[in-house]
Design a protein around this motif. Structure first.
Motif, PDB file in Angstrom:
ATOM      1  N   GLY A   1       0.798  -1.227   0.000  1.00  7.41           N
ATOM      2  CA  GLY A   1       0.000   0.000   0.000  1.00  7.41           C
ATOM      3  C   GLY A   1       0.828   1.272   0.000  1.00  7.41           C
ATOM      4  N   VAL A   2       1.907   1.284   0.760  1.00 11.27           N
ATOM      5  CA  VAL A   2       2.690   2.511   0.893  1.00 11.27           C
ATOM      6  C   VAL A   2       3.483   2.823  -0.370  1.00 11.27           C
ATOM      7  N   GLN A   3       3.618   1.853  -1.276  1.00 12.11           N
ATOM      8  CA  GLN A   3       4.332   2.123  -2.524  1.00 12.11           C
ATOM      9  C   GLN A   3       3.557   3.075  -3.439  1.00 12.11           C
ATOM     10  N   LEU A   4       2.323   3.388  -3.082  1.00 17.02           N
ATOM     11  CA  LEU A   4       1.573   4.387  -3.835  1.00 17.02           C
ATOM     12  C   LEU A   4       2.273   5.745  -3.821  1.00 17.02           C
ATOM     13  N   LEU A   5       3.134   5.966  -2.828  1.00 14.42           N
ATOM     14  CA  LEU A   5       3.878   7.227  -2.749  1.00 14.42           C
ATOM     15  C   LEU A   5       4.951   7.336  -3.826  1.00 14.42           C
ATOM     16  N   HIS A   6       5.262   6.240  -4.487  1.00 19.82           N
ATOM     17  CA  HIS A   6       6.350   6.245  -5.462  1.00 19.82           C
ATOM     18  C   HIS A   6       6.119   7.265  -6.583  1.00 19.82           C
ATOM     19  N   GLY A   7       4.883   7.413  -7.031  1.00 20.00           N
ATOM     20  CA  GLY A   7       4.588   8.366  -8.098  1.00 20.00           C
ATOM     21  C   GLY A   7       4.965   9.783  -7.714  1.00 20.00           C
ATOM     22  N   ALA A   8       4.619  10.182  -6.483  1.00 22.36           N
ATOM     23  CA  ALA A   8       4.980  11.515  -6.004  1.00 22.36           C
ATOM     24  C   ALA A   8       6.495  11.667  -5.898  1.00 22.36           C
ATOM     25  N   VAL A   9       7.173  10.566  -5.562  1.00 23.81           N
ATOM     26  CA  VAL A   9       8.634  10.598  -5.442  1.00 23.81           C
ATOM     27  C   VAL A   9       9.273  10.864  -6.802  1.00 23.81           C
ATOM     28  N   VAL A  10       8.822  10.153  -7.834  1.00 21.85           N
ATOM     29  CA  VAL A  10       9.400  10.331  -9.173  1.00 21.85           C
ATOM     30  C   VAL A  10       9.145  11.737  -9.694  1.00 21.85           C
ATOM     31  N   VAL A  11       7.911  12.207  -9.534  1.00 23.86           N
ATOM     32  CA  VAL A  11       7.576  13.546 -10.012  1.00 23.86           C
ATOM     33  C   VAL A  11       8.413  14.600  -9.294  1.00 23.86           C
ATOM     34  N   GLY A  12       8.624  14.427  -7.993  1.00 24.13           N
ATOM     35  CA  GLY A  12       9.378  15.413  -7.238  1.00 24.13           C
ATOM     36  C   GLY A  12      10.875  15.266  -7.378  1.00 24.13           C
ATOM     37  N   LEU A  13      11.358  14.082  -7.077  1.00 25.11           N
ATOM     38  CA  LEU A  13      12.803  13.872  -6.988  1.00 25.11           C
ATOM     39  C   LEU A  13      13.473  13.859  -8.357  1.00 25.11           C
ATOM     40  N   ILE A  14      12.821  13.325  -9.386  1.00 22.70           N
ATOM     41  CA  ILE A  14      13.426  13.226 -10.712  1.00 22.70           C
ATOM     42  C   ILE A  14      12.904  14.336 -11.628  1.00 22.70           C
ATOM     43  N   ILE A  15      11.594  14.332 -11.897  1.00 22.81           N
ATOM     44  CA  ILE A  15      11.035  15.329 -12.815  1.00 22.81           C
ATOM     45  C   ILE A  15      11.219  16.738 -12.261  1.00 22.81           C
ATOM     46  N   GLY A  16      11.004  16.900 -10.954  1.00 22.35           N
ATOM     47  CA  GLY A  16      11.150  18.224 -10.347  1.00 22.35           C
ATOM     48  C   GLY A  16      12.548  18.793 -10.521  1.00 22.35           C
ATOM     49  N   MET A  17      13.574  17.960 -10.316  1.00 23.50           N
ATOM     50  CA  MET A  17      14.946  18.433 -10.480  1.00 23.50           C
ATOM     51  C   MET A  17      15.255  18.757 -11.936  1.00 23.50           C
ATOM     52  N   GLN A  18      14.731  17.961 -12.863  1.00 25.52           N
ATOM     53  CA  GLN A  18      14.943  18.248 -14.287  1.00 25.52           C
ATOM     54  C   GLN A  18      14.259  19.558 -14.685  1.00 25.52           C
ATOM     55  N   LEU A  19      13.069  19.794 -14.166  1.00 19.51           N
ATOM     56  CA  LEU A  19      12.364  21.047 -14.446  1.00 19.51           C
ATOM     57  C   LEU A  19      13.086  22.242 -13.827  1.00 19.51           C
ATOM     58  N   TYR A  20      13.677  22.039 -12.660  1.00 18.57           N
ATOM     59  CA  TYR A  20      14.437  23.103 -12.001  1.00 18.57           C
ATOM     60  C   TYR A  20      15.621  23.505 -12.874  1.00 18.57           C
ATOM     61  N   VAL A  21      16.334  22.508 -13.417  1.00 26.73           N
ATOM     62  CA  VAL A  21      17.466  22.791 -14.300  1.00 26.73           C
ATOM     63  C   VAL A  21      16.997  23.560 -15.528  1.00 26.73           C
ATOM     64  N   GLU A  22      15.910  23.119 -16.133  1.00 30.14           N
ATOM     65  CA  GLU A  22      15.377  23.805 -17.309  1.00 30.14           C
ATOM     66  C   GLU A  22      15.016  25.247 -16.987  1.00 30.14           C
ATOM     67  N   GLU A  23      14.625  25.503 -15.743  1.00 28.08           N
ATOM     68  CA  GLU A  23      14.209  26.837 -15.318  1.00 28.08           C
ATOM     69  C   GLU A  23      15.384  27.792 -15.166  1.00 28.08           C
ATOM     70  N   VAL A  24      16.540  27.287 -14.709  1.00 26.21           N
ATOM     71  CA  VAL A  24      17.645  28.192 -14.370  1.00 26.21           C
ATOM     72  C   VAL A  24      18.844  28.102 -15.303  1.00 26.21           C
ATOM     73  N   VAL A  25      18.817  27.191 -16.263  1.00 30.82           N
ATOM     74  CA  VAL A  25      19.961  26.997 -17.161  1.00 30.82           C
ATOM     75  C   VAL A  25      19.578  27.421 -18.577  1.00 30.82           C
ATOM     76  N   PRO A  26      20.461  28.118 -19.315  1.00 24.73           N
ATOM     77  CA  PRO A  26      20.145  28.555 -20.677  1.00 24.73           C
ATOM     78  C   PRO A  26      20.045  27.380 -21.657  1.00 24.73           C
ATOM     79  N   ASP A  27      19.394  27.639 -22.793  1.00 19.88           N
ATOM     80  CA  ASP A  27      19.108  26.580 -23.762  1.00 19.88           C
ATOM     81  C   ASP A  27      20.349  25.828 -24.207  1.00 19.88           C
ATOM     82  N   ARG A  28      21.437  26.539 -24.460  1.00 22.30           N
ATOM     83  CA  ARG A  28      22.600  25.876 -25.040  1.00 22.30           C
ATOM     84  C   ARG A  28      23.373  25.023 -24.048  1.00 22.30           C
ATOM     85  N   LEU A  29      22.978  25.096 -22.762  1.00 26.00           N
ATOM     86  CA  LEU A  29      23.608  24.252 -21.743  1.00 26.00           C
ATOM     87  C   LEU A  29      22.634  23.226 -21.175  1.00 26.00           C
TER      88      LEU A  29
END
Length: 404
Positions: free
Chosen positions: A304-332
């Motif tokens: 049952g507690v593995q239902l939290l995994h989706g929130a983990v992926v969105v936050g820990l992986i997708i969130g960090m990738q989106l953060y990079v896209e937010e603060v880093v210029p296109d060519r980098l």
């Protein structure tokens, strides 16, 4: 729809389908089929992030400096496929480490470069739609999770019996075929200015002085330092609790069923709480998951507690990738994602080593008791520590090299 969206989504589907047949069973294969000890298991699993420390920045810089981001991803996916073919043929532990090193040289940077290419395909302002592309990777991952146990059953394996790992070596050739297929799909990704834009030599030095980006790297190091070992060693934990290959497969199903809609609508989360909020929530959710897992009286509660995994992926992986896209210029883009991947790898190496050692000497439950509470605190701290924008005096905003 952007003309490159379909082929890049198909790449994610095929490549992550390969991961879906490798990741859930790899540690179990090493322990049961290859007969590795706890410390050897930790070393074997550490090869992926260890090689990522060297390979990720190299491939990221090459992709950005040359403008050949699509070509870089082709080589990485192809090399991953060849690496998977080598691993099951290793006849000794040192040779196994060499095969894993070859595999990881290509596999470790692949996801970061794929993310950077996806953002380039989506173009300006397309970050909020990244989840709609990336979600197809999770769909492919889930399909292989569901398909593999019946495949073993048709071969005569009893996947419902605890300790039965007959036929588990099939994960490698199947993953190889999927990775090679993903590589050839990239020929259908159309060329565009955002994909071929080139970085300058001095850009990397300026990036590594950017305060918002450095804060992300610090959080990534500690998050992966505490959380990578537990997720990779999860099949070993399940087996010690009396689970089988079928149990491992079933435990992934609730993780991925929740993950799919959360990734698809990640853009809505980005608009509401920002990349910083996604990261903080993801780390705290993962800590909560592992603490409950350690204290759960049976596999039913762990399921049952593995239902939290989706929130983990969105936050820990997708969130960090989106953060990079937010603060880093296109060519980098590729460099920003791969340097992040390098720091994740450093943390993951340490995580695999300490978790493998702890399992051997203190039991499979202990890593989860350690990482859970610490990660909850880290998630709360991340909310206050991360910045969502570069400050007015940062290298990003004050130096002309960031001008497109």
């Amino acid at each position: 729809m952007n003309p490159g969206s379909v082929p890049i989504a198909l790449f994610w589907f095929l490549y992550m389908a390969g991961l879906g047949i490798i990741f859930p069973y790899l540690s179990l294969y090493f322990q049961e089929n290859a007969g590795l000890t706890g410390i050897q298991l930790g070393l074997a699993l550490a090869m992926h992030p260890l090689m990522g420390i060297v390979a990720s920045p190299f491939w990221g810089q090459w992709a950005d400096r040359s403008g050949r981001r699509r070509g870089a991803l082709f080589f990485l996916a192809s090399g991953s496929g060849l690496g998977y073919l080598l691993v099951p043929h290793a006849s000794s532990f040192p040779l196994l480490l060499l095969c894993l090193a070859f595999l990881s040289t290509f596999a470790a940077p692949t996801m970061a470069v794929a993310s950077s290419l996806s953002f380039a395909v989506l173009g300006k302002g397309g970050a909020a739609h990244f989840g709609r592309i990336r979600v197809w990777g999770t769909v492919g991952y889930l399909m292989m999770i569901l398909a593999f146990p019946p495949l073993l059953g048709r071969m005569g394996a009893d996947v419902s019996v605890a300790g039965s790992t007959y036929g588990l070596e099939l994960i490698f050739p199947i993953a190889a075929i999927l990775c090679l297929s993903a590589a050839f799909v990239l020929f259908w990704v159309p060329s565009a200015a955002a994909i071929t834009v080139r970085a300058k030599r001095e850009d990397l030095a300026a990036l590594l002085k950017q305060s918002s980006y450095l804060r992300l790297l610090a959080i990534a190091f500690f998050a992966f330092g505490f959380l990578s070992g537990p997720i990779v060693l999860f099949p070993v934990f399940v087996a010690e609790r009396g689970g089988s290959i079928e149990t491992v497969s079933r435990l992934w199903i609730p993780m991925l069923l929740v993950e799919i809609p959360l990734i698809y609508f990640a853009g809505a989360g980005l608009n509401r709480i920002g990349a910083r909020g996604l990261i903080a929530a993801g780390i705290a959710c993962d800590g909560t998951r592992w603490l409950i897992t350690a204290l759960a009286p049976s596999l039913f509660w762990i399921f049952g507690v593995q239902l939290l995994h989706g929130a983990v992926v969105v936050g820990l992986i997708i969130g960090m990738q989106l953060y990079v896209e937010e603060v880093v210029p296109d060519r980098l883009r590729a460099t920003g994602q791969t340097v992040l991947g390098t720091v994740m790898s450093v943390g993951a190496v340490l995580s695999h080593l300490w978790a493998g050692t702890v399992i051997e000497h203190m039991g499979a439950n202990t890593p989860y008791l350690i990482s859970g509470p610490i990660s909850i605190v880290l998630g709360v701290y991340a909310w206050f520590f991360l910045r969502t924008r570069a400050g007015p005096t940062s290298p990003m905003s004050s130096t002309r090299i960031w001008d497109s």
